[in-house]
Design a protein around this motif. Structure first.
Motif, short mmCIF file in Angstrom:
data_model
loop_
_atom_site.label_atom_id
_atom_site.label_comp_id
_atom_site.label_asym_id
_atom_site.label_seq_id
_atom_site.Cartn_x
_atom_site.Cartn_y
_atom_site.Cartn_z
N THR A 88 0.21 0.85 -4.39
CA THR A 88 0.15 0.53 -5.82
C THR A 88 0.73 -0.86 -6.03
O THR A 88 1.89 -1.12 -5.70
CB THR A 88 0.93 1.57 -6.64
OG1 THR A 88 0.35 2.86 -6.41
CG2 THR A 88 0.86 1.24 -8.13
N ASP A 90 1.20 -4.21 -8.81
CA ASP A 90 1.30 -4.55 -10.22
C ASP A 90 0.36 -5.73 -10.46
O ASP A 90 0.59 -6.83 -9.99
CB ASP A 90 2.75 -4.94 -10.54
CG ASP A 90 2.96 -5.20 -12.00
OD1 ASP A 90 2.19 -6.00 -12.58
OD2 ASP A 90 3.89 -4.62 -12.56
N GLU A 94 0.09 -4.27 -14.90
CA GLU A 94 -0.46 -2.92 -14.86
C GLU A 94 -0.42 -2.37 -13.43
O GLU A 94 -0.95 -2.99 -12.51
CB GLU A 94 -1.92 -2.91 -15.33
CG GLU A 94 -2.09 -3.05 -16.81
CD GLU A 94 -1.52 -1.87 -17.58
OE1 GLU A 94 -1.62 -0.72 -17.12
OE2 GLU A 94 -0.96 -2.12 -18.66
N THR A 96 -1.68 -0.60 -10.36
CA THR A 96 -3.06 -0.35 -9.93
C THR A 96 -3.05 0.14 -8.49
O THR A 96 -2.44 -0.48 -7.62
CB THR A 96 -3.90 -1.63 -10.04
OG1 THR A 96 -3.78 -2.14 -11.38
CG2 THR A 96 -5.35 -1.38 -9.72
N ARG A 112 -13.00 -0.67 -14.02
CA ARG A 112 -11.94 -0.02 -14.81
C ARG A 112 -10.59 -0.69 -14.55
O ARG A 112 -9.84 -1.00 -15.47
CB ARG A 112 -11.89 1.47 -14.47
CG ARG A 112 -10.87 2.25 -15.27
CD ARG A 112 -10.78 3.72 -14.81
NE ARG A 112 -10.15 3.79 -13.50
CZ ARG A 112 -10.76 4.10 -12.35
NH1 ARG A 112 -12.04 4.36 -12.32
NH2 ARG A 112 -10.10 4.14 -11.22
N ASP A 113 -10.27 -0.93 -13.25
CA ASP A 113 -9.00 -1.58 -12.92
C ASP A 113 -8.94 -3.02 -13.43
O ASP A 113 -7.89 -3.49 -13.86
CB ASP A 113 -8.76 -1.54 -11.41
CG ASP A 113 -8.40 -0.15 -10.91
OD1 ASP A 113 -8.05 0.72 -11.73
OD2 ASP A 113 -8.49 0.07 -9.68
N GLU A 115 -10.40 -4.19 -16.14
CA GLU A 115 -10.13 -4.14 -17.58
C GLU A 115 -8.67 -3.80 -17.86
O GLU A 115 -8.07 -4.36 -18.77
CB GLU A 115 -11.07 -3.12 -18.24
CG GLU A 115 -12.50 -3.59 -18.30
CD GLU A 115 -13.46 -2.54 -18.85
OE1 GLU A 115 -12.99 -1.45 -19.26
OE2 GLU A 115 -14.66 -2.82 -18.86
N ARG A 116 -8.10 -2.88 -17.09
CA ARG A 116 -6.69 -2.53 -17.27
C ARG A 116 -5.78 -3.73 -16.99
O ARG A 116 -4.71 -3.85 -17.58
CB ARG A 116 -6.30 -1.36 -16.36
CG ARG A 116 -6.88 -0.04 -16.82
CD ARG A 116 -6.50 1.14 -15.94
NE ARG A 116 -5.07 1.25 -15.81
CZ ARG A 116 -4.41 1.28 -14.65
NH1 ARG A 116 -5.06 1.20 -13.51
NH2 ARG A 116 -3.11 1.39 -14.62
N ALA A 117 -6.21 -4.62 -16.09
CA ALA A 117 -5.42 -5.80 -15.75
C ALA A 117 -5.65 -6.95 -16.73
O ALA A 117 -5.15 -8.06 -16.53
CB ALA A 117 -5.76 -6.26 -14.33
N GLY A 118 -6.42 -6.70 -17.79
CA GLY A 118 -6.62 -7.71 -18.83
C GLY A 118 -7.83 -8.60 -18.63
O GLY A 118 -7.96 -9.62 -19.30
#
Length: 193
Positions: A88, A90, A94, A96, A112-113, A115-118
């Protein structure tokens, strides 16, 4: 509850009822002793059912996780039950999850990842191509502002976002080569800087 689960539940209730009825008919002479024994078996049955229902949570609790030894500059990743090593990171703040993939030349994110990371998926240009075990896939090059793994922080990390479907992001060689030592031993992957 689905119809299949309902059917299983009804079947188990009927089976349990038949067993209880047989138990009482067969042992009607010493009923109080048999009720105590039946209670003990019922508790054992409930314990087994609870253990099965909670197995996923129990396994996550006892399963080894990545260990960070900041003072030694070392990260240890345990071998997962599926035979892969997961880590995992950061990404831009986020957490990931990645599968460590020494066969991948780059860091490849799922949409998806990303988008989560901006990273705005709507602005990505999937003009590059990567060869995978499943054939060619379209990718979009991106730059990750901040990538952290324990005490190790990297800035402006090049990566790609996969246009296809992936379950987990891949941690490839563009990131792994930043470590001066990578070792697999005793079911653990050790990364050192």
């Amino acid at each position: 509850m689905s119809s299949w689960e309902t059917g299983r539940f009804v079947y188990l209730l009927l089976l349990g009822g038949v067993l209880v009825l047989w138990f009482f008919i067969e042992n009607r002479d010493s009923l109080s002793t048999k009720i105590k024994q039946l209670s003990a078996w019922a508790l054992i049955f409930l314990g087994v059912i609870a253990g099965i229902g909670l197995w996923g949570d129990i396994r996550q609790t006892v399963q080894p996780r990545q260990a960070v030894f900041a003072d030694q500059g070392r990260i240890e990743l345990p071998l997962a039950p599926d035979g892969h090593y997961y880590v995992t990171l950061d990404l831009n703040g986020e957490p990931t999850r990645f599968v460590v993939d020494t066969g991948a030349s780059a860091v490849v994110l799922t949409q998806r990842d990303a988008e989560r990371a901006g990273i705005d998926a709507g602005t990505l240009a999937f003009y590059s191509q990567a060869m995978t075990a499943n054939g060619a896939v379209k990718t979009a090059p991106v730059t990750l502002d901040r990538v952290a793994l324990g005490p190790f922080v990297d800035r402006n990390m090049p990566a790609f976002v996969n246009a296809g479907e992936m379950d987990t992001s891949l941690l490839g060689m563009t990131y792994l080569q930043r470590f001066h030592r990578i070792e697999i031993s005793g079911g653990r992957l050790v990364l050192e800087r």
